[in-house]
Design an enzyme around this catalytic site. Structure first.
Site, short mmCIF file in Angstrom:
data_model
loop_
_atom_site.label_atom_id
_atom_site.label_comp_id
_atom_site.label_asym_id
_atom_site.label_seq_id
_atom_site.Cartn_x
_atom_site.Cartn_y
_atom_site.Cartn_z
CB CYS A 114 -0.95 0.01 1.19
SG CYS A 114 -2.07 -1.39 1.18
CG HIS A 257 -3.15 3.63 1.61
ND1 HIS A 257 -3.69 3.14 0.44
CD2 HIS A 257 -3.17 2.60 2.49
CE1 HIS A 257 -4.02 1.87 0.62
NE2 HIS A 257 -3.72 1.52 1.86
CG ASN A 287 -6.63 -0.78 0.97
OD1 ASN A 287 -5.92 -0.35 0.07
ND2 ASN A 287 -6.14 -1.20 2.13
N1 ACO Z 1 -18.87 -8.69 8.42
C1 ACO Z 1 -19.44 -8.95 9.58
N2 ACO Z 1 -18.75 -9.32 10.67
C2 ACO Z 1 -17.42 -9.43 10.54
C3 ACO Z 1 -16.75 -9.18 9.34
C4 ACO Z 1 -17.53 -8.80 8.24
N3 ACO Z 1 -17.00 -8.54 7.04
N4 ACO Z 1 -15.44 -9.39 9.51
C5 ACO Z 1 -15.26 -9.74 10.80
N5 ACO Z 1 -16.44 -9.78 11.41
C6 ACO Z 1 -16.72 -10.11 12.80
C7 ACO Z 1 -15.70 -11.06 13.39
O1 ACO Z 1 -16.06 -12.40 13.13
C8 ACO Z 1 -15.73 -10.73 14.83
O2 ACO Z 1 -16.86 -11.34 15.41
P1 ACO Z 1 -16.82 -11.95 16.90
O3 ACO Z 1 -16.53 -10.77 17.78
O4 ACO Z 1 -18.17 -12.51 17.06
O5 ACO Z 1 -15.73 -12.94 16.87
C9 ACO Z 1 -15.96 -9.25 14.81
O6 ACO Z 1 -16.57 -8.93 13.56
C10 ACO Z 1 -14.66 -8.48 14.92
O7 ACO Z 1 -15.02 -7.20 14.98
P2 ACO Z 1 -14.08 -6.15 15.60
O8 ACO Z 1 -13.11 -6.77 16.53
O9 ACO Z 1 -14.95 -5.11 16.15
O10 ACO Z 1 -13.31 -5.71 14.35
P3 ACO Z 1 -12.44 -4.44 14.31
O11 ACO Z 1 -13.12 -3.31 14.94
O12 ACO Z 1 -11.07 -4.78 14.74
O13 ACO Z 1 -12.43 -4.12 12.77
C11 ACO Z 1 -10.99 -4.14 10.86
C12 ACO Z 1 -11.79 -4.98 11.88
C13 ACO Z 1 -11.97 -3.31 10.05
C14 ACO Z 1 -10.24 -5.07 9.93
C15 ACO Z 1 -10.04 -3.22 11.65
O14 ACO Z 1 -9.24 -3.95 12.50
C16 ACO Z 1 -9.20 -2.39 10.75
O15 ACO Z 1 -9.67 -1.48 10.14
N6 ACO Z 1 -7.88 -2.65 10.69
C17 ACO Z 1 -7.02 -1.96 9.79
C18 ACO Z 1 -6.82 -2.86 8.68
C19 ACO Z 1 -6.73 -2.17 7.36
O16 ACO Z 1 -7.25 -1.13 7.07
N7 ACO Z 1 -6.02 -2.86 6.50
C20 ACO Z 1 -5.87 -2.45 5.17
C21 ACO Z 1 -4.62 -2.97 4.66
S1 ACO Z 1 -3.31 -2.22 5.45
C22 ACO Z 1 -3.25 -0.73 4.90
O17 ACO Z 1 -3.58 -0.48 3.80
C23 ACO Z 1 -2.80 0.26 5.88
#
Ligand code: ACO
Length: 330
Positions: A114, A257, A287
């Site tokens: 990225c 980004h 993304n």
């Molecule tokens: N739809 C519905 N539920 C989902 C999904 C989905 N697509 N994906 C995960 N879940 C559920 C999980 O199963 C979990 O459920 P559980 O609690 O019952 O086990 C729960 O959602 C997890 O939710 P959170 O812990 O609240 O997730 P979080 O708030 O950490 O959000 C996310 C996840 C969006 C990936 C976040 O961590 C994030 O934004 N991280 C940054 C990652 C990023 O942007 N990466 C891009 C690439 S790197 C870059 O470009 C910088």
């Protein structure tokens, strides 16, 4: 007189097929509310079967050349930032070079996930200021849909396909003896890139030519990536401003980004920038990795928000980990 790298044109391209969160929910166990609230994403574009990264890159490049008002024959270096090349080799950049009808110059790919576009900006700027290139075509192009595990809902909802490109040309500019002219002229003021390989396992692809002889799928520890992104982006932004003796208030536009709206909001907050000074496209494009900054830049240039003389701060973090920033006077 000093050589300054000026961005003289930009262009972008998105595949035809747009997939909303609701449409995605039909095949993936997810919903619009979860995706929107966690990432700000509403939809993404997905490349058609048989449509490759080089095709998206070529379309964006043609638009950038047209915007710059120059012919491909004037380009002497093509850099393509991509993590999803058409083939392991040759580079996607050489394919674009050929499709543009170029027989001169050099072409290569950059792999910084990225952060690829910012790494490319640093590379292009250095080639130009060293005198080894005069006019560079810098592309960020991705078909991330091809390396997603569509059964992993925690990652597959976050990414999309697309491409953006800029034309960068060296121009002689006067600089005052006290260095004060440095910040007022047009072009790339400075670039700053970093990496830390110790966190390679929080965002990676579980395959490759040497390790598995397969392409592999994206794997991510979202929470850890989020934590590092917020910290690293805040420090890189300060590094860029200090290097140029500029204040946070001098920045006209943050062009980040587009990984996640919450990461972008956090960086903007640290800069004390209001939302209307942040170019946000993650809602529409998701993304697109190395393509996201040039896609966002092109969007805001073409809709008239970014104007000549504006100071832009470009920043990114990605797998590696890699991160970086560039300050550009448009
Ligand atoms: N739809 C519905 N539920 C989902 C999904 C989905 N697509 N994906 C995960 N879940 C559920 C999980 O199963 C979990 O459920 P559980 O609690 O019952 O086990 C729960 O959602 C997890 O939710 P959170 O812990 O609240 O997730 P979080 O708030 O950490 O959000 C996310 C996840 C969006 C990936 C976040 O961590 C994030 O934004 N991280 C940054 C990652 C990023 O942007 N990466 C891009 C690439 S790197 C870059 O470009 C910088």
């Amino acid at each position: 007189m000093k050589i300054r790298s000026e961005i003289i044109g930009c262009g972008s391209y998105l595949p035809e097929r747009c997939v909303s969160n609701d449409e995605l929910s039909k095949t993936v166990d997810t919903n619009d509310e979860w995706i929107r609230s966690r990432s700000g994403i509403e939809q993404r574009y997905i490349a058609a079967e048989g449509e490759f990264t080089s095709d998206l890159a070529l379309a964006a490049s043609r638009r950038a050349l047209e915007h710059a008002g120059i012919d491909a024959s004037e380009i002497d270096l093509v850099i393509c930032a991509t993590t999803t090349p058409d083939n392991t080799f040759p580079s996607t950049a050489t394919k674009v070079q050929h499709k543009l009808g170029m027989t001169n110059g050099a072409a290569f790919d950059i792999q910084a996930v990225c952060s690829g576009f910012v790494y490319g900006l640093a590379t292009a700027d250095n080639f130009i200021r060293c005198g080894q290139a005069k006019t560079v075509l810098l592309i960020g192009a991705e078909t991330f849909s091809r390396i997603l595990d569509w059964t992993d809902r925690s990652t597959c909802v976050l990414f999309g396909d697309g491409a953006g490109a800029v034309v960068i040309r060296g121009a002689e500019q006067e600089t005052g003896s006290n260095g004060k002219g440095h910040n007022s002229g047009r072009g790339i003021l400075s670039t700053h890139i970093h990496s830390d390989g110790s966190n390679y396992d929080i965002l990676y692809v579980d395959g490759g030519p040497s390790s598995t002889q397969t392409v592999g799928h994206l794997r991510m520890n979202g929470r850890e990536v989020f934590r590092h992104a917020v910290t690293n982006l805040a420090s890189i932004v300060d590094e860029a401003l200090i290097a140029n003796n500029l204040d946070r208030s001098d920045i006209d536009w943050l062009v980040p980004h587009q990984a996640n709206k919450r990461i972008i909001d956090s960086t903007a907050k640290k800069l004390g920038m209001s939302q209307d000074k942040v170019v946000l496209t993650v809602d529409k494009h998701a993304n697109t990795s190395a393509a996201s900054i040039p896609l966002a830049l092109d969007t805001a240039v073409k809709d008239g928000r970014i104007k000549r003389g504006d100071l832009l701060l470009l920043e990114a973090m990605g797998g590696g980990l890699t991160w970086g920033a560039g300050l550009v006077r448009w």
